[in-house]
Design a protein around this motif. Sequence first.
Motif, PDB file in Angstrom:
ATOM      1  N   PRO A  92       0.827  -1.214   0.000  1.00 34.86           N
ATOM      2  CA  PRO A  92       0.000   0.000   0.000  1.00 34.86           C
ATOM      3  C   PRO A  92       0.860   1.262   0.000  1.00 34.86           C
ATOM      4  CG  PRO A  92      -0.797  -1.577   1.620  1.00 34.86           C
ATOM      5  CD  PRO A  92       0.518  -2.099   1.140  1.00 34.86           C
ATOM      6  N   ALA A  93       0.544   2.199  -0.886  1.00 35.03           N
ATOM      7  CA  ALA A  93       1.374   3.394  -1.068  1.00 35.03           C
ATOM      8  C   ALA A  93       1.467   4.239   0.204  1.00 35.03           C
ATOM      9  CB  ALA A  93       0.811   4.229  -2.217  1.00 35.03           C
ATOM     10  N   ASP A  94       0.341   4.424   0.901  1.00 37.89           N
ATOM     11  CA  ASP A  94       0.357   5.302   2.069  1.00 37.89           C
ATOM     12  C   ASP A  94       1.136   4.691   3.230  1.00 37.89           C
ATOM     13  OD1 ASP A  94      -1.196   7.499   1.049  1.00 37.89           O
ATOM     14  OD2 ASP A  94      -2.921   6.155   1.091  1.00 37.89           O
ATOM     15  N   ALA A  95       1.070   3.391   3.376  1.00 40.12           N
ATOM     16  CA  ALA A  95       1.877   2.728   4.405  1.00 40.12           C
ATOM     17  C   ALA A  95       3.366   2.877   4.084  1.00 40.12           C
ATOM     18  CB  ALA A  95       1.507   1.248   4.489  1.00 40.12           C
ATOM     19  N   LEU A  96       3.702   2.798   2.813  1.00 41.05           N
ATOM     20  CA  LEU A  96       5.082   2.995   2.400  1.00 41.05           C
ATOM     21  C   LEU A  96       5.549   4.406   2.727  1.00 41.05           C
ATOM     22  CD1 LEU A  96       5.242   1.222  -1.074  1.00 41.05           C
ATOM     23  CD2 LEU A  96       6.136   0.412   1.104  1.00 41.05           C
ATOM     24  N   ARG A  97       4.685   5.387   2.489  1.00 43.70           N
ATOM     25  CA  ARG A  97       5.055   6.770   2.774  1.00 43.70           C
ATOM     26  C   ARG A  97       5.379   6.957   4.247  1.00 43.70           C
ATOM     27  NH1 ARG A  97       0.467   7.939  -0.769  1.00 43.70           N
ATOM     28  NH2 ARG A  97       1.215   8.730  -2.763  1.00 43.70           N
ATOM     29  N   LEU A  98       4.572   6.373   5.122  1.00 44.40           N
ATOM     30  CA  LEU A  98       4.828   6.507   6.557  1.00 44.40           C
ATOM     31  C   LEU A  98       6.140   5.832   6.944  1.00 44.40           C
ATOM     32  CD1 LEU A  98       1.259   5.923   8.084  1.00 44.40           C
ATOM     33  CD2 LEU A  98       2.527   8.075   7.883  1.00 44.40           C
ATOM     34  N   ALA A  99       6.404   4.671   6.366  1.00 42.53           N
ATOM     35  CA  ALA A  99       7.658   3.982   6.671  1.00 42.53           C
ATOM     36  C   ALA A  99       8.859   4.808   6.215  1.00 42.53           C
ATOM     37  CB  ALA A  99       7.675   2.622   5.996  1.00 42.53           C
ATOM     38  N   ILE A 100       8.754   5.392   5.026  1.00 38.42           N
ATOM     39  CA  ILE A 100       9.842   6.221   4.507  1.00 38.42           C
ATOM     40  C   ILE A 100      10.066   7.445   5.388  1.00 38.42           C
ATOM     41  CG2 ILE A 100      10.519   7.711   2.583  1.00 38.42           C
ATOM     42  CD1 ILE A 100       8.990   5.656   0.777  1.00 38.42           C
ATOM     43  N   ALA A 101       8.947   8.092   5.795  1.00 34.16           N
ATOM     44  CA  ALA A 101       9.069   9.271   6.663  1.00 34.16           C
ATOM     45  C   ALA A 101       9.756   8.911   7.973  1.00 34.16           C
ATOM     46  CB  ALA A 101       7.679   9.852   6.932  1.00 34.16           C
ATOM     47  N   ALA A 102       9.415   7.757   8.534  1.00 33.38           N
ATOM     48  CA  ALA A 102      10.037   7.323   9.791  1.00 33.38           C
ATOM     49  C   ALA A 102      11.540   7.087   9.612  1.00 33.38           C
ATOM     50  CB  ALA A 102       9.357   6.051  10.296  1.00 33.38           C
ATOM     51  N   ILE A 103      11.919   6.480   8.490  1.00 31.99           N
ATOM     52  CA  ILE A 103      13.331   6.220   8.225  1.00 31.99           C
ATOM     53  C   ILE A 103      14.103   7.523   8.058  1.00 31.99           C
ATOM     54  CG2 ILE A 103      14.950   5.253   6.538  1.00 31.99           C
ATOM     55  CD1 ILE A 103      12.823   3.069   6.021  1.00 31.99           C
ATOM     56  N   VAL A 104      13.503   8.469   7.329  1.00 32.72           N
ATOM     57  CA  VAL A 104      14.150   9.768   7.134  1.00 32.72           C
ATOM     58  C   VAL A 104      14.358  10.474   8.475  1.00 32.72           C
ATOM     59  CG1 VAL A 104      13.947  12.053   6.098  1.00 32.72           C
ATOM     60  CG2 VAL A 104      13.284  10.044   4.796  1.00 32.72           C
ATOM     61  N   LEU A 105      13.344  10.443   9.336  1.00 36.59           N
ATOM     62  CA  LEU A 105      13.449  11.110  10.637  1.00 36.59           C
ATOM     63  C   LEU A 105      14.504  10.458  11.518  1.00 36.59           C
ATOM     64  CD1 LEU A 105       9.700  11.859  11.460  1.00 36.59           C
ATOM     65  CD2 LEU A 105      11.497  13.512  10.892  1.00 36.59           C
ATOM     66  N   MET A 106      14.622   9.134  11.447  1.00 32.67           N
ATOM     67  CA  MET A 106      15.656   8.461  12.232  1.00 32.67           C
ATOM     68  C   MET A 106      17.056   8.860  11.745  1.00 32.67           C
ATOM     69  SD  MET A 106      14.251   4.617  13.067  1.00 32.67           S
ATOM     70  CE  MET A 106      13.823   4.185  11.373  1.00 32.67           C
ATOM     71  N   GLY A 107      17.206   8.936  10.428  1.00 29.77           N
ATOM     72  CA  GLY A 107      18.477   9.377   9.885  1.00 29.77           C
ATOM     73  C   GLY A 107      18.779  10.807  10.251  1.00 29.77           C
ATOM     74  N   LEU A 108      17.753  11.650  10.233  1.00 28.58           N
ATOM     75  CA  LEU A 108      17.918  13.049  10.601  1.00 28.58           C
ATOM     76  C   LEU A 108      18.354  13.186  12.056  1.00 28.58           C
ATOM     77  CD1 LEU A 108      17.574  16.030   9.762  1.00 28.58           C
ATOM     78  CD2 LEU A 108      15.187  15.861  10.476  1.00 28.58           C
ATOM     79  N   ALA A 109      17.730  12.409  12.942  1.00 30.33           N
ATOM     80  CA  ALA A 109      18.094  12.454  14.359  1.00 30.33           C
ATOM     81  C   ALA A 109      19.550  12.050  14.566  1.00 30.33           C
ATOM     82  CB  ALA A 109      17.172  11.533  15.163  1.00 30.33           C
ATOM     83  N   ALA A 110      19.985  11.038  13.825  1.00 33.71           N
ATOM     84  CA  ALA A 110      21.377  10.592  13.941  1.00 33.71           C
ATOM     85  C   ALA A 110      22.343  11.673  13.480  1.00 33.71           C
ATOM     86  CB  ALA A 110      21.582   9.312  13.135  1.00 33.71           C
ATOM     87  N   LEU A 111      21.985  12.355  12.396  1.00 34.30           N
ATOM     88  CA  LEU A 111      22.856  13.397  11.875  1.00 34.30           C
ATOM     89  C   LEU A 111      22.897  14.612  12.798  1.00 34.30           C
ATOM     90  CD1 LEU A 111      21.932  13.246   8.087  1.00 34.30           C
ATOM     91  CD2 LEU A 111      24.067  12.544   9.142  1.00 34.30           C
ATOM     92  N   MET A 112      21.759  14.965  13.375  1.00 30.47           N
ATOM     93  CA  MET A 112      21.728  16.106  14.300  1.00 30.47           C
ATOM     94  C   MET A 112      22.531  15.800  15.560  1.00 30.47           C
ATOM     95  SD  MET A 112      17.802  17.477  13.876  1.00 30.47           S
ATOM     96  CE  MET A 112      18.097  18.899  14.931  1.00 30.47           C
TER      97      MET A 112
END
Length: 243
Positions: A92-112
Amino acid sequence: MHDILVLSAATLAAGFLRGVTGFGFALAAVPLYSLTMAPLQAIVVAQILQIAAAPTDFLQNRRSVDRRALGRLCGGALVFAPIGAVFATRLPADALRLAIAAIVLMGLAALMARVTIRDGKAPAVTAGALAGLLGGLAAMPGPPAVAYFLGRGTEKSVSRASLLLFFAFTASIALAALALESEVVDWGIGVSALAAYPSMLFGNWMGTRLFQRLGDGHYRVAALAVLFLSAALTGAKGIAGLI
């Protein structure tokens, strides 16, 4: 006409981000494209545009590329980009979007938090594999690859050049896999990408001019801001689709 204007405006904005940071094109373009077309179509258009820009990227940036790191990233992506493309056609496209957003935020937290990534084959191949998976899944290979270069403290010109070529490679592999797995790649998609291409070139040109004025610190801030924006846009679209 309205759809073409929306597509061109979205491509202009995404191209500008790409010119500034070397990434961010699909991160910004795919959520915006999906406002007027199906998510899988949005992914394919973004991939076609990144591939179309590759020859110019190579000529302009070939001397700044970290060839060893790029080769290792591509090795990981070569295996996992097709896997991501298979999932993109089935989940499902919307479930994929949420998973991608979560991954991006985790990467962002690591970089910050300024997590340091050591040099070596394993971190590069792992980052390439994750980037390939996201590239095939949603044309968004950026977060793992960006985290890899920023985590190593790589010079901004080297990071940007390496990322531009890596994303073109990932898009090529993912697009080929999508063409085999679905019928979404057709002439209509090609015409949409062709219509948006001039906007991408102009946006990229403007972004490149700004990049040339940025210091390393400002480049890092711009990269983090793009990651946050992409996570917010992708997550909001996913939540809206599930409500």
